[in-house]
Design an enzyme around this catalytic site. Sequence first.
Site, PDB file in Angstrom:
ATOM      1  N   ASP A   2      -4.143   1.404   4.812  1.00  0.00           N
ATOM      2  CA  ASP A   2      -3.128   0.366   4.884  1.00  0.00           C
ATOM      3  C   ASP A   2      -3.565  -0.761   5.810  1.00  0.00           C
ATOM      4  O   ASP A   2      -4.225  -0.516   6.819  1.00  0.00           O
ATOM      5  CB  ASP A   2      -1.814   0.984   5.398  1.00  0.00           C
ATOM      6  CG  ASP A   2      -0.606   0.126   5.095  1.00  0.00           C
ATOM      7  OD1 ASP A   2      -0.693  -0.712   4.187  1.00  0.00           O
ATOM      8  OD2 ASP A   2       0.411   0.303   5.763  1.00  0.00           O
ATOM      9  N   HIS A  19      -8.705  -7.212   0.693  1.00  0.00           N
ATOM     10  CA  HIS A  19      -9.015  -6.073  -0.179  1.00  0.00           C
ATOM     11  C   HIS A  19     -10.521  -5.851  -0.277  1.00  0.00           C
ATOM     12  O   HIS A  19     -10.992  -4.704  -0.312  1.00  0.00           O
ATOM     13  CB  HIS A  19      -8.423  -6.298  -1.570  1.00  0.00           C
ATOM     14  CG  HIS A  19      -6.925  -6.229  -1.605  1.00  0.00           C
ATOM     15  ND1 HIS A  19      -6.219  -5.229  -0.983  1.00  0.00           N
ATOM     16  CD2 HIS A  19      -5.997  -7.035  -2.201  1.00  0.00           C
ATOM     17  CE1 HIS A  19      -4.928  -5.408  -1.178  1.00  0.00           C
ATOM     18  NE2 HIS A  19      -4.768  -6.495  -1.905  1.00  0.00           N
ATOM     19  N   LEU A 113     -20.037  16.047  -1.210  1.00  0.00           N
ATOM     20  CA  LEU A 113     -18.698  15.588  -0.866  1.00  0.00           C
ATOM     21  C   LEU A 113     -17.897  15.415  -2.144  1.00  0.00           C
ATOM     22  O   LEU A 113     -18.382  14.812  -3.107  1.00  0.00           O
ATOM     23  CB  LEU A 113     -18.755  14.257  -0.109  1.00  0.00           C
ATOM     24  CG  LEU A 113     -17.414  13.553   0.125  1.00  0.00           C
ATOM     25  CD1 LEU A 113     -16.591  14.322   1.166  1.00  0.00           C
ATOM     26  CD2 LEU A 113     -17.619  12.114   0.586  1.00  0.00           C
TER      27      LEU A 113
END
Length: 224
Positions: A2, A19, A113
């Site tokens: 956020d 962004h 991962l």
Amino acid sequence: MDGNGRWARARGVPVAHGHREGGEAVQRCVRAAMEHGVPYLTLYAFSSENWRRSGEEISELKGLMRFYLRHRFRELDEQGVQLRIIGDPQRFGGNFYQELRRAEEKTRHNTRLTLSLALSYGSRAEIAGAARHLAEQVRAGTLDPGAIDETLFAGALQTYDVPDPDLVMRTSGESRLSNFLLWQSAYAELLFLDVLWPDFGEKDFAEAMKRYMRRQRRFGGRPE
């Protein structure tokens, strides 16, 4: 993840720039996770509620996700990252959805991962979908209602083959889960950071790991 918009507004630049910088923070977070030996990482990239944003911002976000999928995907694959998608990615359109599925298929044997991207994701919708799936089995006569327990229900969620999170972090100083992994986070440690997501770096990740390691997890029991 956020704070992209607030980061951009504080600098007087378009939200799209925030962004883009947030996308770079994703790369740093993934690298840090691998360096710390974290086997599973889930990033809340686009919530089901984000569709309420302006058409221009949604278009910018979709374009950014396409860019990273097409230009940074090879790096993730070479690093041994397995990509998983949870949520309702079909809402992004057929071509992009197919690209996501191809990326999942190409990386499904990677083991260093497991990176889950939550796209058009909402935990309440996921829980409702799991309940609907089990109800359909009951109606079809293939499932005894008495057999439904927490384990069976968890197996009907989109995260059925991923462990529940040990730690849930949220950046930008907000202190809420915002419809993210509500079932799965029942006993997760929660950490709310004041840093805006585009500023998130490997030092922030390392500090989060230190704070997590200092906590005593009890899972409802008494401290030892």
